[in-house]
Design an enzyme around this catalytic site. Structure first.
Site, mmCIF file in Angstrom:
data_model
loop_
_atom_site.group_PDB
_atom_site.id
_atom_site.type_symbol
_atom_site.label_atom_id
_atom_site.label_comp_id
_atom_site.label_asym_id
_atom_site.label_seq_id
_atom_site.Cartn_x
_atom_site.Cartn_y
_atom_site.Cartn_z
ATOM 1 N N CYS A 151 0.455 -0.863 -0.231
ATOM 2 C CA CYS A 151 0.149 0.096 0.121
ATOM 3 C C CYS A 151 1.192 1.379 0.000
ATOM 4 O O CYS A 151 0.916 2.407 0.962
ATOM 5 C CB CYS A 151 -1.504 0.396 1.379
ATOM 6 N N TYR A 196 21.754 -6.549 -2.976
ATOM 7 C CA TYR A 196 20.669 -5.496 -2.108
ATOM 8 C C TYR A 196 18.945 -5.723 -2.718
ATOM 9 O O TYR A 196 18.588 -4.930 -2.169
ATOM 10 C CB TYR A 196 20.752 -4.506 -2.344
HETATM 11 N N1 LLP Z 1 32.792 -2.073 2.259
HETATM 12 C C1 LLP Z 1 31.742 -0.827 2.379
HETATM 13 C C2 LLP Z 1 32.556 -0.257 3.020
HETATM 14 C C3 LLP Z 1 30.641 -0.897 1.723
HETATM 15 O O1 LLP Z 1 30.027 0.379 3.181
HETATM 16 C C4 LLP Z 1 29.867 -1.078 0.871
HETATM 17 C C5 LLP Z 1 28.637 -0.706 0.815
HETATM 18 C C6 LLP Z 1 30.669 -1.700 0.297
HETATM 19 C C7 LLP Z 1 32.076 -2.343 1.095
HETATM 20 C C8 LLP Z 1 30.486 -3.183 -0.730
HETATM 21 O O2 LLP Z 1 29.958 -1.772 -1.694
HETATM 22 P P1 LLP Z 1 28.798 -2.348 -2.939
HETATM 23 O O3 LLP Z 1 30.278 -3.183 -3.748
HETATM 24 O O4 LLP Z 1 27.980 -3.953 -3.207
HETATM 25 O O5 LLP Z 1 28.705 -1.540 -4.358
HETATM 26 N N2 LLP Z 1 21.589 -0.811 -0.599
HETATM 27 C C9 LLP Z 1 22.840 0.105 -1.832
HETATM 28 C C10 LLP Z 1 23.977 -0.028 -1.700
HETATM 29 C C11 LLP Z 1 24.770 0.264 -0.315
HETATM 30 C C12 LLP Z 1 25.919 -0.239 -0.387
HETATM 31 C C13 LLP Z 1 26.984 0.196 1.050
HETATM 32 N N3 LLP Z 1 27.928 -0.420 1.145
HETATM 33 C C14 LLP Z 1 22.281 -0.034 -3.300
HETATM 34 O O6 LLP Z 1 21.101 -1.094 -3.174
HETATM 35 O O7 LLP Z 1 22.460 0.041 -4.119
#
Ligand code: LLP
Length: 417
Positions: free
Chosen positions: A347, A376
């Site tokens: 909703c 995610y």
């Molecule tokens: N290392 C640190 C310290 C982080 O804060 C993050 C992600 C990663 C590694 C991994 O990042 P990646 O490789 O997955 O981009 N919920 C959001 C993404 C938030 C990411 C937060 N930190 C989305 O759905 O796009």
């Protein structure tokens, strides 16, 4: 059709994940259901690992993307370490068989319990994000009689050119400390028997598609490492964080060969330094889809609308970031298409997965899939609207198995008194 690959394809007009028909999974597991391809996850790990070649490195999977034990185990077998941001993730990583010596722990708000757990577990390093956190770490290391191995998370003030919700290296970001403060923290640690600086860390954001921001961040971090080296402080690990961007919709992904070339070139002068990367999305996003069934069809005064059984509680990214996840039919993709809006049952008007996308007008109960949902999606899911979370399924070749059961009504009320 774009977005398909050898782990996600149509065979005689029906959608397959590896060698399993999506319709078969939907029949057995119901919908909505998260489905992951083991092969694609392995391929992504190997792509990055082999691009880095003989550069000393450790790929620490960022559990926040998807902490399911089966996926962590699969990556651990490939040689991955883990990047964790809470005591819960730390326990999940260890539980999945990732050696503590391959685990790094970041986060601006670690609690005392979490720091103690990290110290007792003997992880590779705590990535410390403030002067006050370093003081807490010192106090707790002394209390548990375990010197703390740590890195300072440096905020290099780099614009990663990404969505503001997932940029972490901007000057006003809550993450890390500026280089001058990091230098003070490293100097202060030198004389403290409970602190051992082993690394330096930065992470400038997520879904980064260009090499240049990484190059800028690396320059900044190496400048600080040189300064420390000239003062006699030698670090073992350079942790450049995660953020490796994929092709979500139309955009170009981060070019891995060029990214790896840049790293090998810049780090050639640092033979004693092991590179740590913390990819989450890159490893698992494209390996995951959500199977969903069409519930109802209707016309509003402006649009053709299809209501599916997956909601924003199962995939928050479109509502939270305006992210686009391709929606595709489970069979006969070549049917005539019209412009459709696709919405979930929650909703909220933000519960939309497609606006004006060209898709076939479906039959009732038709199976559809939402793509790029390995990262995610489950990890950011909730029970909003009292919707039990969908199950997770892992496909390997011709086989598939449930790696998390569908939540039931009891799971919604279990903790209520
Ligand atoms: N290392 C640190 C310290 C982080 O804060 C993050 C992600 C990663 C590694 C991994 O990042 P990646 O490789 O997955 O981009 N919920 C959001 C993404 C938030 C990411 C937060 N930190 C989305 O759905 O796009």
């Amino acid at each position: 059709m774009a977005h398909l690959n050898d782990c996600l394809s149509y065979r005689t007009g029906r959608l397959y994940v590896e060698s399993v028909a999506a319709e078969r999974i939907a029949r057995e597991a119901g919908t909505p259901t998260y489905v992951y391809s083991a092969r694609l996850i392995r391929e992504k790990f190997q792509e990055l690992d082999s691009a880095l070649g003989n550069l000393p490195h450790l790929i620490c999977y960022a559990l926040k993307a998807n902490p399911n034990r089966s996926l962590c185990r699969l990556l651990a077998k490939e040689g991955a370490g883990a990047d964790v941001v809470s005591g819960g993730e730390l326990r999940q990583a260890i539980d999945a068989g990732i050696r503590p010596g391959k685990i790094v722990f970041a986060g601006v708000g670690k609690t005392e319990d979490e720091i103690i757990l990290a110290l007792r577990s003997g992880i590779r390093m705590l990535n410390v994000e403030s002067q006050e956190e370093l003081e807490a770490v010192t106090r707790l290391a002394k209390r548990v009689k375990r010197p703390a191995l740590f890195a300072v998370r440096v905020n290099p003030g780099v614009d990663a050119g990404t969505h503001r919700h997932v940029a972490t290296g901007l000057p006003d970001s809550k993450f890390g400390v500026v280089p001058a403060e990091a230098l003070r923290m490293y100097r202060q640690a030198r004389t403290n028997p409970w602190l051992k600086a082993v690394g330096i860390h930065c992470h400038i954001g997520s879904q980064i598609t260009r090499v240049q921001p990484y190059q800028q961040a690396l320059d900044s971090v190496l400048k600080l490492a040189s300064k420390l080296r000239s003062e006699g402080q030698h670090l073992k690990y350079l942790d450049l964080g995660g953020g490796l961007g994929i092709c979500h919709d139309q955009e170009e992904p981060l070019p891995i060969p060029a990214f790896a070339r840049m790293l090998r070139r810049e780090l050639a002068a640092w033979p004693g330094l092991e590179l740590v990367l913390e990819p989450g999305r890159f490893l698992v996003a494209e390996a995951g889809i959500i199977l969903t069934r069409v519930l109802y069809r209707k016309r509003t005064s402006r649009a053709h609308l299809v209501i599916v059984d997956v909601g924003m509680n199962d995939l928050l990214r479109p509502a939270l970031y305006g992210a686009k996840h391709p929606v595709i039919p489970g069979h006969s993709p070549q049917r005539p298409k019209i412009r459709l809006n696709v919405a979930g049952p929650v909703c909220e008007s933000a519960d939309m997965f497609a606006r004006g996308e060209k898709l076939p007008w479906p039959k009732p109960r038709e199976l559809w899939a939402i793509l790029k949902a390995g990262a995610y999606a489950f990890s950011m899911s909730s029970q909003y609207n009292s919707r039990p979370r969908p199950p997770e399924v892992l496909v390997e070749g011709r086989n598939f198995r449930l790696i998390r059961a569908r939540e039931q009504f009891e799971d919604l009320v279990r903790h209520e008194r």
